[in-house]
Design a protein around this motif. Sequence first.
Motif: not given
Length: 261
Positions: A115, A152, A155, A179, A200, A222, A227
């Motif tokens: 990220i 967004c 990501v 995250v 995230i 996500a 992820t």
Amino acid sequence: MICREIIKIIENQYPKSAALSFDNVGLQVGSFDKEVKNIYLALDATDEVISHAIETGADLLITHHPLIFSPLKSVTEEDFIGRRIVKMIQNDLSYYAMHTNYDVLGLSQLLSDTIGLKEAKVLWVTEERNGFENGIGRVGDLQTTVSLEECCAIVKNKLNLSSVKVFGEMSRKIKRVAVSPGSGKDAIEFAIEEKADVLITGDIGHHAGVDAIEQGLAIIDAGHYGTEHIFIQDMKVFLERNIAEIYVVPAPIKHPFRVIV
């Protein structure tokens, strides 16, 4: 190379002791003394993955998520887990899972780096090893402040996703980011404590998302697979770097569901 030698190399970097108490990691099917020339890497030991591993001539299947998680009372073809185990045994395919030990010592930092977080620290400390804190998730800052909508886009681009689910106002400013790969409901409280602008993660339901917003935390869901699929390429690089004589085949990236617009 013998299977136990490969496992030793993996566990020197990702020891089983780093796994959370509920987890089940390690060799789940096959012999420690099996000769391994070909390895197949995937996120889950699905029917399709096992069939493809066999087709490619793999001797060892390595996944992130364990196939055998809860105790089994029997192993037969009448049960879908038993059927997969039987198929692996019949085809002399050994099977190894590395789950939360890899989350703690690999995947959380990998997701943070992917990220683009700077000066990230552990979000949820689960252990101390060699004087350093380890754990699930990371929290750090983006290089510049962006809107939630722009976050967004970051990501989606970094994780190669077609869509994400968002809780929060799209114009909200985002700088501090937490995250947590996989299922991140339990990470919400830690992200709030760390004053993150957004978390995230994956697998966030309606109530958890709405409650997070009320506490000042936006969420970008996500997906669990979204992820964590980066595990596959990361472990391919690790194995090829540390075991030169092994041939490694990564499973193709294939999300388990589709979003129909």
